[in-house]
Motif scaffolding. Structure first.
Motif, PDB file in Angstrom:
ATOM      1  N   LEU A 240       0.849  -1.187   0.000  1.00  0.00           N
ATOM      2  CA  LEU A 240       0.000   0.000   0.000  1.00  0.00           C
ATOM      3  C   LEU A 240       0.886   1.238   0.000  1.00  0.00           C
ATOM      4  CD1 LEU A 240      -2.827   1.208   0.187  1.00  0.00           C
ATOM      5  CD2 LEU A 240      -2.618   1.134   2.670  1.00  0.00           C
ATOM      6  N   ILE A 241       0.750   2.058  -1.025  1.00  0.00           N
ATOM      7  CA  ILE A 241       1.563   3.264  -1.161  1.00  0.00           C
ATOM      8  C   ILE A 241       0.744   4.456  -0.708  1.00  0.00           C
ATOM      9  CG2 ILE A 241       2.773   4.770  -2.779  1.00  0.00           C
ATOM     10  CD1 ILE A 241       3.400   2.318  -4.453  1.00  0.00           C
ATOM     11  N   GLU A 242       1.212   5.120   0.318  1.00  0.00           N
ATOM     12  CA  GLU A 242       0.554   6.327   0.817  1.00  0.00           C
ATOM     13  C   GLU A 242       1.456   7.523   0.506  1.00  0.00           C
ATOM     14  OE1 GLU A 242      -0.470   6.001   4.886  1.00  0.00           O
ATOM     15  OE2 GLU A 242      -1.740   4.226   4.627  1.00  0.00           O
ATOM     16  N   LEU A 243       0.956   8.420  -0.327  1.00  0.00           N
ATOM     17  CA  LEU A 243       1.743   9.571  -0.737  1.00  0.00           C
ATOM     18  C   LEU A 243       1.592  10.705   0.267  1.00  0.00           C
ATOM     19  CD1 LEU A 243       0.991   9.618  -4.574  1.00  0.00           C
ATOM     20  CD2 LEU A 243       2.895   8.543  -3.378  1.00  0.00           C
ATOM     21  N   GLN A 244       2.695  11.346   0.525  1.00  0.00           N
ATOM     22  CA  GLN A 244       2.682  12.536   1.379  1.00  0.00           C
ATOM     23  C   GLN A 244       2.480  13.762   0.490  1.00  0.00           C
ATOM     24  OE1 GLN A 244       6.086  12.942   3.968  1.00  0.00           O
ATOM     25  NE2 GLN A 244       5.828  15.155   4.127  1.00  0.00           N
ATOM     26  N   ALA A 245       1.422  14.503   0.748  1.00  0.00           N
ATOM     27  CA  ALA A 245       1.116  15.672  -0.079  1.00  0.00           C
ATOM     28  C   ALA A 245       2.258  16.687  -0.008  1.00  0.00           C
ATOM     29  CB  ALA A 245      -0.184  16.315   0.385  1.00  0.00           C
ATOM     30  N   PRO A 246       2.572  17.339  -1.130  1.00  0.00           N
ATOM     31  CA  PRO A 246       3.668  18.321  -1.111  1.00  0.00           C
ATOM     32  C   PRO A 246       3.308  19.544  -0.275  1.00  0.00           C
ATOM     33  CG  PRO A 246       2.511  18.368  -3.217  1.00  0.00           C
ATOM     34  CD  PRO A 246       1.945  17.218  -2.460  1.00  0.00           C
ATOM     35  N   ASP A 247       4.271  19.984   0.492  1.00  0.00           N
ATOM     36  CA  ASP A 247       4.121  21.197   1.304  1.00  0.00           C
ATOM     37  C   ASP A 247       4.892  22.311   0.603  1.00  0.00           C
ATOM     38  OD1 ASP A 247       3.624  23.015   3.280  1.00  0.00           O
ATOM     39  OD2 ASP A 247       5.137  22.222   4.667  1.00  0.00           O
ATOM     40  N   TRP A 248       4.162  23.239  -0.030  1.00  0.00           N
ATOM     41  CA  TRP A 248       4.806  24.288  -0.807  1.00  0.00           C
ATOM     42  C   TRP A 248       5.223  25.438   0.120  1.00  0.00           C
ATOM     43  CZ3 TRP A 248       6.298  22.909  -5.388  1.00  0.00           C
ATOM     44  CH2 TRP A 248       5.573  21.960  -6.118  1.00  0.00           C
ATOM     45  N   ILE A 249       6.493  25.761   0.038  1.00  0.00           N
ATOM     46  CA  ILE A 249       7.070  26.849   0.849  1.00  0.00           C
ATOM     47  C   ILE A 249       7.369  28.024  -0.077  1.00  0.00           C
ATOM     48  CG2 ILE A 249       8.945  27.515   2.384  1.00  0.00           C
ATOM     49  CD1 ILE A 249       9.336  24.531   3.000  1.00  0.00           C
ATOM     50  N   THR A 250       6.844  29.175   0.252  1.00  0.00           N
ATOM     51  CA  THR A 250       7.121  30.371  -0.548  1.00  0.00           C
ATOM     52  C   THR A 250       8.548  30.832  -0.300  1.00  0.00           C
ATOM     53  OG1 THR A 250       4.806  31.042  -0.425  1.00  0.00           O
ATOM     54  CG2 THR A 250       6.411  32.733  -1.045  1.00  0.00           C
ATOM     55  N   LEU A 251       9.261  31.016  -1.422  1.00  0.00           N
ATOM     56  CA  LEU A 251      10.657  31.433  -1.297  1.00  0.00           C
ATOM     57  C   LEU A 251      10.729  32.914  -0.944  1.00  0.00           C
ATOM     58  CD1 LEU A 251      12.460  29.576  -4.230  1.00  0.00           C
ATOM     59  CD2 LEU A 251      12.846  29.292  -1.785  1.00  0.00           C
ATOM     60  N   ASP A 252      11.205  33.183   0.251  1.00  0.00           N
ATOM     61  CA  ASP A 252      11.470  34.558   0.686  1.00  0.00           C
ATOM     62  C   ASP A 252      12.667  34.526   1.618  1.00  0.00           C
ATOM     63  OD1 ASP A 252      10.443  33.451   2.996  1.00  0.00           O
ATOM     64  OD2 ASP A 252       8.483  34.411   2.810  1.00  0.00           O
ATOM     65  N   SER A 253      12.953  35.607   2.215  1.00  0.00           N
ATOM     66  CA  SER A 253      14.136  35.669   3.068  1.00  0.00           C
ATOM     67  C   SER A 253      14.038  34.717   4.247  1.00  0.00           C
ATOM     68  CB  SER A 253      14.343  37.103   3.566  1.00  0.00           C
ATOM     69  OG  SER A 253      13.169  37.553   4.258  1.00  0.00           O
ATOM     70  N   ALA A 254      12.845  34.575   4.817  1.00  0.00           N
ATOM     71  CA  ALA A 254      12.675  33.662   5.951  1.00  0.00           C
ATOM     72  C   ALA A 254      12.823  32.213   5.517  1.00  0.00           C
ATOM     73  CB  ALA A 254      11.316  33.889   6.600  1.00  0.00           C
ATOM     74  N   ALA A 255      12.270  31.868   4.338  1.00  0.00           N
ATOM     75  CA  ALA A 255      12.328  30.489   3.864  1.00  0.00           C
ATOM     76  C   ALA A 255      13.755  30.083   3.506  1.00  0.00           C
ATOM     77  CB  ALA A 255      11.424  30.307   2.658  1.00  0.00           C
ATOM     78  N   THR A 256      14.519  30.988   2.934  1.00  0.00           N
ATOM     79  CA  THR A 256      15.892  30.638   2.555  1.00  0.00           C
ATOM     80  C   THR A 256      16.744  30.341   3.791  1.00  0.00           C
ATOM     81  OG1 THR A 256      16.388  33.017   2.489  1.00  0.00           O
ATOM     82  CG2 THR A 256      15.845  31.929   0.417  1.00  0.00           C
ATOM     83  N   LYS A 257      16.429  30.938   4.902  1.00  0.00           N
ATOM     84  CA  LYS A 257      17.159  30.615   6.128  1.00  0.00           C
ATOM     85  C   LYS A 257      16.843  29.203   6.599  1.00  0.00           C
ATOM     86  CE  LYS A 257      17.352  35.406   7.785  1.00  0.00           C
ATOM     87  NZ  LYS A 257      16.932  36.343   8.855  1.00  0.00           N
ATOM     88  N   VAL A 258      15.576  28.807   6.412  1.00  0.00           N
ATOM     89  CA  VAL A 258      15.175  27.447   6.812  1.00  0.00           C
ATOM     90  C   VAL A 258      15.745  26.411   5.858  1.00  0.00           C
ATOM     91  CG1 VAL A 258      13.200  25.914   7.164  1.00  0.00           C
ATOM     92  CG2 VAL A 258      13.081  28.303   7.912  1.00  0.00           C
ATOM     93  N   LEU A 259      15.694  26.681   4.555  1.00  0.00           N
ATOM     94  CA  LEU A 259      16.166  25.722   3.562  1.00  0.00           C
ATOM     95  C   LEU A 259      17.677  25.644   3.496  1.00  0.00           C
ATOM     96  CD1 LEU A 259      13.618  26.580   0.733  1.00  0.00           C
ATOM     97  CD2 LEU A 259      13.590  24.576   2.206  1.00  0.00           C
ATOM     98  N   GLY A 260      18.341  26.645   3.915  1.00  0.00           N
ATOM     99  CA  GLY A 260      19.799  26.605   3.975  1.00  0.00           C
ATOM    100  C   GLY A 260      20.469  26.981   2.680  1.00  0.00           C
ATOM    101  N   ASP A 261      20.582  26.042   1.731  1.00  0.00           N
ATOM    102  CA  ASP A 261      21.361  26.277   0.515  1.00  0.00           C
ATOM    103  C   ASP A 261      20.520  26.787  -0.638  1.00  0.00           C
ATOM    104  OD1 ASP A 261      19.947  23.969   0.261  1.00  0.00           O
ATOM    105  OD2 ASP A 261      21.533  22.826  -0.714  1.00  0.00           O
ATOM    106  N   VAL A 262      19.265  27.164  -0.423  1.00  0.00           N
ATOM    107  CA  VAL A 262      18.399  27.685  -1.479  1.00  0.00           C
ATOM    108  C   VAL A 262      18.250  29.189  -1.270  1.00  0.00           C
ATOM    109  CG1 VAL A 262      16.146  27.563  -2.594  1.00  0.00           C
ATOM    110  CG2 VAL A 262      17.172  25.503  -1.611  1.00  0.00           C
TER     111      VAL A 262
END
Length: 223
Positions: free
Chosen positions: A109-131
């Motif tokens: 049984l394959i259960e897919l995890q829905a994508p969590d879209w993160i808006t790229l901004d200054s706060a998100a780039t700190k969380v993502l690190g190398d993006v």
């Protein structure tokens, strides 16, 4: 010879028709006329055994009515009974064979995890690190992987190996493999979810999602 000599043979033919042995089904075209003419011959022999007496005519008529009625019922039952040909019997196993067959591995049984879209901004780039965001349609991953013509939204796979961006105007999806440094741009595909760290993509709501490995192989075959 006595008039009833052909009676055992006639009963044997009727039994063969009723049992319907698969190896004898190909002779149905011969067995049916044999039964009809055999019954007619037996009736004629029985009538002559009475030396053309009136009682013999009456008994023969009754026997003919009963015999041909049973013959018609037998043929009608054969025509309407579901038959299993020898070829079909060889191709499909009997229930006893299925009951004794080993049980195969259970389905996954394959259960897919829905994508969590993160808006790229200054706060998100700190969380993502190398993006890091470059402009309204571009970003950079690490030091050299530049991603152009995208919406500034990103989804990170479990395990953080894969990154996904929608193409500009959501015309497709862009996937980046951090481990191998490979970039994939897939037009008309959308990210449907993640499973075991792999992206699953879909083209429409009517079609089931497919794993990225399958999509890449399909696109290569189409080329």
């Amino acid at each position: 010879m006595p008039w009833w000599t052909g009676l055992p043979l006639l009963l044997g033919l009727a039994a063969i028709q009723a049992i319907q042995l698969p190896r004898l089904q190909r002779y149905n075209g011969m067995l049916r006329p044999a039964l009809r003419w055999g019954l007619a011959g037996l009736l004629a022999a029985g009538f002559r055994a009475f030396d053309n007496h009136g009682l013999g005519l009456t008994l023969t008529a009754l026997a003919a009515l009963a015999g041909f009625t049973l013959l018609v019922l037998l043929e009608s039952w054969q025509d309407h009974k579901p038959q299993r040909s020898a070829a079909a019997a060889a191709a499909s196993p009997e229930w006893s064979e299925l009951a004794q067959a080993p049980i195969g591995p259970s389905g996954t049984l394959i259960e897919l995890q829905a994508p969590d879209w993160i808006t790229l901004d200054s706060a998100a780039t700190k969380v993502l690190g190398d993006v890091a965001m470059l402009d309204a349609r571009s970003c950079i991953v690490g030091a050299a992987a530049r991603i152009d013509n995208i919406e500034l939204k990103v989804s990170v796979a479990p395990g953080r190996r894969w990154l996904a961006w929608p193409m500009a105007a959501w015309r497709g999806v862009v996937l980046y493999d951090r481990a191998d440094g490979k970039l994939y741009r897939l037009r008309s595909w959308q990210l449907y979810g993640w499973h075991a760290g792999e992206a699953w993509l879909s083209r429409s709501e009517e079609q089931p999602p497919l794993a990225l490995s399958h999509v890449l192989g399909q696109d290569q075959r189409d080329e």
